[in-house]
Scaffold this active site. Structure first.
Site, PDB file in Angstrom:
ATOM      1  CE1 TYR A  57      43.199 -30.092  51.832  1.00  0.00           C
ATOM      2  CE2 TYR A  57      44.470 -28.083  51.501  1.00  0.00           C
ATOM      3  CZ  TYR A  57      43.388 -28.740  52.062  1.00  0.00           C
ATOM      4  OH  TYR A  57      42.495 -28.050  52.857  1.00  0.00           O
ATOM      5  CE  LYS A  80      40.168 -28.825  50.448  1.00  0.00           C
ATOM      6  NZ  LYS A  80      38.793 -29.090  50.921  1.00  0.00           N
TER       7      LYS A  80
HETATM    8  P1  NAD Z   1      38.901 -31.876  60.457  1.00  0.00           P
HETATM    9  O1  NAD Z   1      39.761 -33.046  60.134  1.00  0.00           O
HETATM   10  O2  NAD Z   1      39.040 -31.263  61.798  1.00  0.00           O
HETATM   11  O3  NAD Z   1      37.390 -32.252  60.145  1.00  0.00           O
HETATM   12  C1  NAD Z   1      37.084 -32.876  58.898  1.00  0.00           C
HETATM   13  C2  NAD Z   1      35.937 -33.842  59.072  1.00  0.00           C
HETATM   14  O4  NAD Z   1      35.761 -34.495  57.815  1.00  0.00           O
HETATM   15  C3  NAD Z   1      36.197 -34.934  60.131  1.00  0.00           C
HETATM   16  O5  NAD Z   1      35.085 -35.010  61.001  1.00  0.00           O
HETATM   17  C4  NAD Z   1      36.363 -36.200  59.293  1.00  0.00           C
HETATM   18  O6  NAD Z   1      35.876 -37.371  59.956  1.00  0.00           O
HETATM   19  C5  NAD Z   1      35.530 -35.867  58.074  1.00  0.00           C
HETATM   20  N1  NAD Z   1      35.911 -36.696  56.918  1.00  0.00           N
HETATM   21  C6  NAD Z   1      37.164 -37.078  56.542  1.00  0.00           C
HETATM   22  N2  NAD Z   1      37.089 -37.915  55.514  1.00  0.00           N
HETATM   23  C7  NAD Z   1      35.772 -38.065  55.209  1.00  0.00           C
HETATM   24  C8  NAD Z   1      35.061 -38.810  54.240  1.00  0.00           C
HETATM   25  N3  NAD Z   1      35.692 -39.613  53.373  1.00  0.00           N
HETATM   26  N4  NAD Z   1      33.712 -38.721  54.206  1.00  0.00           N
HETATM   27  C9  NAD Z   1      33.063 -37.930  55.101  1.00  0.00           C
HETATM   28  N5  NAD Z   1      33.678 -37.222  56.054  1.00  0.00           N
HETATM   29  C10 NAD Z   1      35.026 -37.275  56.099  1.00  0.00           C
HETATM   30  O7  NAD Z   1      39.206 -30.762  59.325  1.00  0.00           O
HETATM   31  P2  NAD Z   1      38.877 -29.178  59.259  1.00  0.00           P
HETATM   32  O8  NAD Z   1      40.134 -28.461  59.528  1.00  0.00           O
HETATM   33  O9  NAD Z   1      37.646 -28.854  60.024  1.00  0.00           O
HETATM   34  O10 NAD Z   1      38.597 -29.050  57.682  1.00  0.00           O
HETATM   35  C11 NAD Z   1      37.324 -28.814  57.125  1.00  0.00           C
HETATM   36  C12 NAD Z   1      37.494 -28.386  55.678  1.00  0.00           C
HETATM   37  O11 NAD Z   1      38.251 -27.172  55.626  1.00  0.00           O
HETATM   38  C13 NAD Z   1      38.266 -29.398  54.826  1.00  0.00           C
HETATM   39  O12 NAD Z   1      37.717 -29.426  53.523  1.00  0.00           O
HETATM   40  C14 NAD Z   1      39.673 -28.829  54.791  1.00  0.00           C
HETATM   41  O13 NAD Z   1      40.389 -29.257  53.674  1.00  0.00           O
HETATM   42  C15 NAD Z   1      39.353 -27.340  54.754  1.00  0.00           C
HETATM   43  N6  NAD Z   1      40.462 -26.485  55.181  1.00  0.00           N
HETATM   44  C16 NAD Z   1      40.916 -26.500  56.474  1.00  0.00           C
HETATM   45  C17 NAD Z   1      41.945 -25.657  56.831  1.00  0.00           C
HETATM   46  C18 NAD Z   1      42.508 -25.609  58.241  1.00  0.00           C
HETATM   47  O14 NAD Z   1      43.491 -24.896  58.479  1.00  0.00           O
HETATM   48  N7  NAD Z   1      41.923 -26.309  59.212  1.00  0.00           N
HETATM   49  C19 NAD Z   1      42.528 -24.796  55.891  1.00  0.00           C
HETATM   50  C20 NAD Z   1      42.044 -24.810  54.586  1.00  0.00           C
HETATM   51  C21 NAD Z   1      41.008 -25.647  54.249  1.00  0.00           C
END
Ligand code: NAD
Length: 248
Positions: free
Chosen positions: A152, A156
């Site tokens: 990951y 990223k």
């Molecule tokens: P989440 O899983 O709660 O939401 C992610 C959404 O992306 C979901 O609705 C899912 O259905 C959708 N998704 C997954 N695969 C997909 C695809 N192939 N095509 C289209 N949509 C797709 O995740 P989140 O925590 O809200 O994460 C959002 C972003 O932030 C991501 O890029 C994640 O990597 C990044 N991020 C999150 C965190 C954290 O702590 N939550 C930390 C660092 C980075």
């Protein structure tokens, strides 16, 4: 008057979590938002709750055909596309030495290829329009490393590097591209990764100078700034929204 009035923005993975908060915030600032997600029900449900000009559209960012169809639909709805927020992401945590290449594939296809597919479908539209803005959601895992998230982090990190080069290539067309890196953020993804491991979660919270996880709204505020006319002279930048956990 909102600073996003008359702007239309595509947000991927916007059915829940950070993406949903971004869609809500952009709409509150006046934007017409395409709420896109691989989970069509959450996309249309979120768009219906936002109301106004928001439209829910199915899109799987790993599938270029699905992405093209989504972009076509957004153009039909809004006439133009001013912003692209690449938020869709996914991870599975575990030591790299024990990891399964099938999981590497999924992680890279969603987190890195997803950004490439949407960018290739949307940026030409922005070039033809003479401007636009791209905001990519990366991760602090890419900037400072994160145990259990090796592949990951690599994906990223690829997003951050891609964003810098894209920013250089498209600046002459009036397009900017920046990255926002969430630190640990209270979302369904985060809950699933830390399920049953409250001690690790608590230790993580203690390490954050502000002593709390980020809320999706914290991320949405920064993303809205980058997507707005206030940030037109900013490009190729990476900002962490981590409560001070990382200071890069
Ligand atoms: P989440 O899983 O709660 O939401 C992610 C959404 O992306 C979901 O609705 C899912 O259905 C959708 N998704 C997954 N695969 C997909 C695809 N192939 N095509 C289209 N949509 C797709 O995740 P989140 O925590 O809200 O994460 C959002 C972003 O932030 C991501 O890029 C994640 O990597 C990044 N991020 C999150 C965190 C954290 O702590 N939550 C930390 C660092 C980075």
């Amino acid at each position: 008057m909102g600073r996003m009035d008359d702007r239309s923005v595509i947000v991927t993975g916007a059915g829940r979590g950070i993406g949903r908060a971004i869609a809500e915030r952009l709409a509150a600032e006046g934007a017409a938002v395409a709420v896109t997600d691989v989970d069509e029900d959450t996309a249309t449900g979120t768009a219906a709750e936002i109301g106004g000009k928001a439209v829910g559209i199915h899109a799987d960012v790993t599938d270029p055909g699905s992405v093209r169809a989504m972009v076509q639909r957004a153009r039909e709805e809004f006439g133009r596309i001013d912003g692209l927020v690449n938020n869709a992401g996914w991870d599975k945590i575990g030591p790299f030495v024990d990891s399964d290449p099938a999981d590497w594939d999924r992680i890279i296809r969603i987190n890195l290829y997803g950004v490439l597919h949407t960018s290739q479908a949307v940026v030409p539209v922005m070039i033809a329009q003479g401007g636009g803005t791209v905001v990519n959601i990366a991760s602090d895992a890419a900037r400072v490393g994160s145990s259990g998230e090796a592949v990951y982090s690599a994906a990223k990190g690829g997003v951050i590097s891609f964003t810098k080069t894209l920013a250089r290539e498209v600046a002459r067309h009036g397009i900017n591209a920046n990255c926002v890196c969430p630190g640990p953020t209270d979302t369904p993804l985060f809950s699933s990764l830390f399920e049953g491991n409250d001690r690790l979660r608590d230790a993580l919270v203690k390490a954050i100078p502000f002593r709390r996880l980020a809320r999706p709204d914290d991320l949405a505020a920064t993303v809205a700034f980058f997507a707005s006319p206030d940030a037109t002279y900013l490009t190729g930048q990476t900002v962490s929204v981590s409560g001070g956990l990382s200071m890069v």
